[in-house]
Design a protein around this motif. Structure first.
Motif, mmCIF file in Angstrom:
data_model
loop_
_atom_site.group_PDB
_atom_site.id
_atom_site.type_symbol
_atom_site.label_atom_id
_atom_site.label_comp_id
_atom_site.label_asym_id
_atom_site.label_seq_id
_atom_site.Cartn_x
_atom_site.Cartn_y
_atom_site.Cartn_z
ATOM 1 N N ALA A 199 0.703 -1.482 -0.048
ATOM 2 C CA ALA A 199 0.235 0.101 -0.132
ATOM 3 C C ALA A 199 0.852 1.480 0.107
ATOM 4 O O ALA A 199 0.462 2.170 -0.192
ATOM 5 C CB ALA A 199 -0.468 -0.190 0.979
ATOM 6 N N HIS A 200 2.068 1.562 0.551
ATOM 7 C CA HIS A 200 2.965 2.206 0.478
ATOM 8 C C HIS A 200 4.597 2.512 -0.632
ATOM 9 O O HIS A 200 5.182 2.793 -0.804
ATOM 10 C CB HIS A 200 3.714 2.475 2.232
ATOM 11 C CG HIS A 200 2.356 3.036 3.169
ATOM 12 N ND1 HIS A 200 1.912 1.455 3.852
ATOM 13 C CD2 HIS A 200 2.274 4.019 3.558
ATOM 14 C CE1 HIS A 200 0.755 2.459 4.733
ATOM 15 N NE2 HIS A 200 1.426 4.043 4.817
ATOM 16 N N ALA A 201 3.884 1.355 -1.338
ATOM 17 C CA ALA A 201 4.801 0.766 -2.371
ATOM 18 C C ALA A 201 4.709 2.684 -3.514
ATOM 19 O O ALA A 201 3.380 2.519 -4.177
ATOM 20 C CB ALA A 201 4.834 -0.032 -2.784
ATOM 21 N N ASP A 202 5.773 3.399 -4.287
ATOM 22 C CA ASP A 202 5.518 3.680 -5.511
ATOM 23 C C ASP A 202 6.081 2.824 -6.563
ATOM 24 O O ASP A 202 5.039 3.218 -7.917
ATOM 25 C CB ASP A 202 6.838 4.779 -5.440
ATOM 26 C CG ASP A 202 6.742 5.496 -4.004
ATOM 27 O OD1 ASP A 202 5.587 6.336 -3.846
ATOM 28 O OD2 ASP A 202 6.766 5.472 -3.251
ATOM 29 N N VAL A 203 6.309 1.520 -6.278
ATOM 30 C CA VAL A 203 6.810 1.002 -8.200
ATOM 31 C C VAL A 203 6.339 -0.804 -7.383
ATOM 32 O O VAL A 203 6.841 -0.463 -6.199
ATOM 33 C CB VAL A 203 7.592 1.460 -7.905
ATOM 34 C CG1 VAL A 203 7.989 -0.007 -9.400
ATOM 35 C CG2 VAL A 203 7.864 2.550 -8.687
ATOM 36 N N ILE A 204 5.820 -1.487 -8.352
ATOM 37 C CA ILE A 204 5.953 -2.745 -7.346
ATOM 38 C C ILE A 204 6.055 -3.418 -9.193
ATOM 39 O O ILE A 204 6.341 -3.507 -10.657
ATOM 40 C CB ILE A 204 4.071 -3.024 -7.402
ATOM 41 C CG1 ILE A 204 3.543 -2.220 -6.005
ATOM 42 C CG2 ILE A 204 4.106 -4.600 -6.805
ATOM 43 C CD1 ILE A 204 2.349 -2.714 -5.782
#
Length: 205
Positions: A68-73
């Motif tokens: 949820a807090h990732a900018d890139v997955i």
């Protein structure tokens, strides 16, 4: 879904790098209570590489929060990683990259009468691949290490722009990427081991 990282983000480094989380996929949808000879394990591993995860799995809360807090997955292109990422983030855009697939597991040519479980075969095949360069014409350890270095460089570039990165990939290749990250000055700050859905978090001050 995106098939690769195609954006051209700014090259300037952020004041504080983002975090990098290496996650292992969920439990694959394949039986493990079987005994196999070397040929049987080769066929088993071939099926394993094609299958997704067992239905009904839910990613653990900590991984859900990290995503949820990732900018890139980023996901490996293997089906088990793709389905794990879908369980994690639904229809959110994800970069799929073949650079993150698992290192190969060619079985040593042991006598056909010798049968072992998939777990024991996996350990044995990895041991021979890592220490004895048994690759059976597939990717060698040296080649996989170079690929892990490339993967580490890619996610470091993203993190150095201040982006938090989550990678959904595979147990042993995540280990190899982690070695590359540590060589580049990144610290392992949280480690859940190697079970399905486990994560390893890296940071740099």
């Amino acid at each position: 879904m995106a098939d690769a990282l195609t954006a051209d983000p700014p090259k300037t480094a952020a004041a504080r790098p983002g975090s990098i989380v290496l996650a292992r996929h969920g439990e694959p949808d394949i039986a493990r209570d079987v005994m196999l000879n070397a040929r049987g394990y080769e066929e088993y591993w071939g099926r394993y590489e094609q299958l997704g995860i067992r239905p009904g799995q839910t990613p653990p809360p900590e991984l859900l929060e990290q995503a949820a807090h990732a900018d890139v997955i980023i996901s490996s292109v293997r089906r088990r990683s793709i389905e794990s990422t879908q369980a994690l983030v639904g229809e959110r855009e994800v970069a799929r990259n073949p650079m993150f697939v698992e290192a190969p597991l060619p079985a040593p040519k042991f006598p056909a009468a010798l049968k072992m479980s998939p777990k024991v075969w996996g350990f044995t095949a990895r041991f021979w691949w890592w220490f004895f360069n048994h690759h059976a014409g597939q990717e060698t350890r040296v080649q996989a290490e170079a690929r892990a270095d490339q993967a580490a460089d890619l996610i470091i570039e993203l993190a150095e722009q201040g982006q938090n990165v989550v990678v959904m990939a595979h147990g042993f290749f995540n280990f190899m990427i982690g070695r590359s990250l540590r060589k580049r000055g990144w610290r392992l700050t949280a480690n859940q081991g190697w079970k399905y859905w486990s994560t390893r978090r890296f940071e740099r001050s």
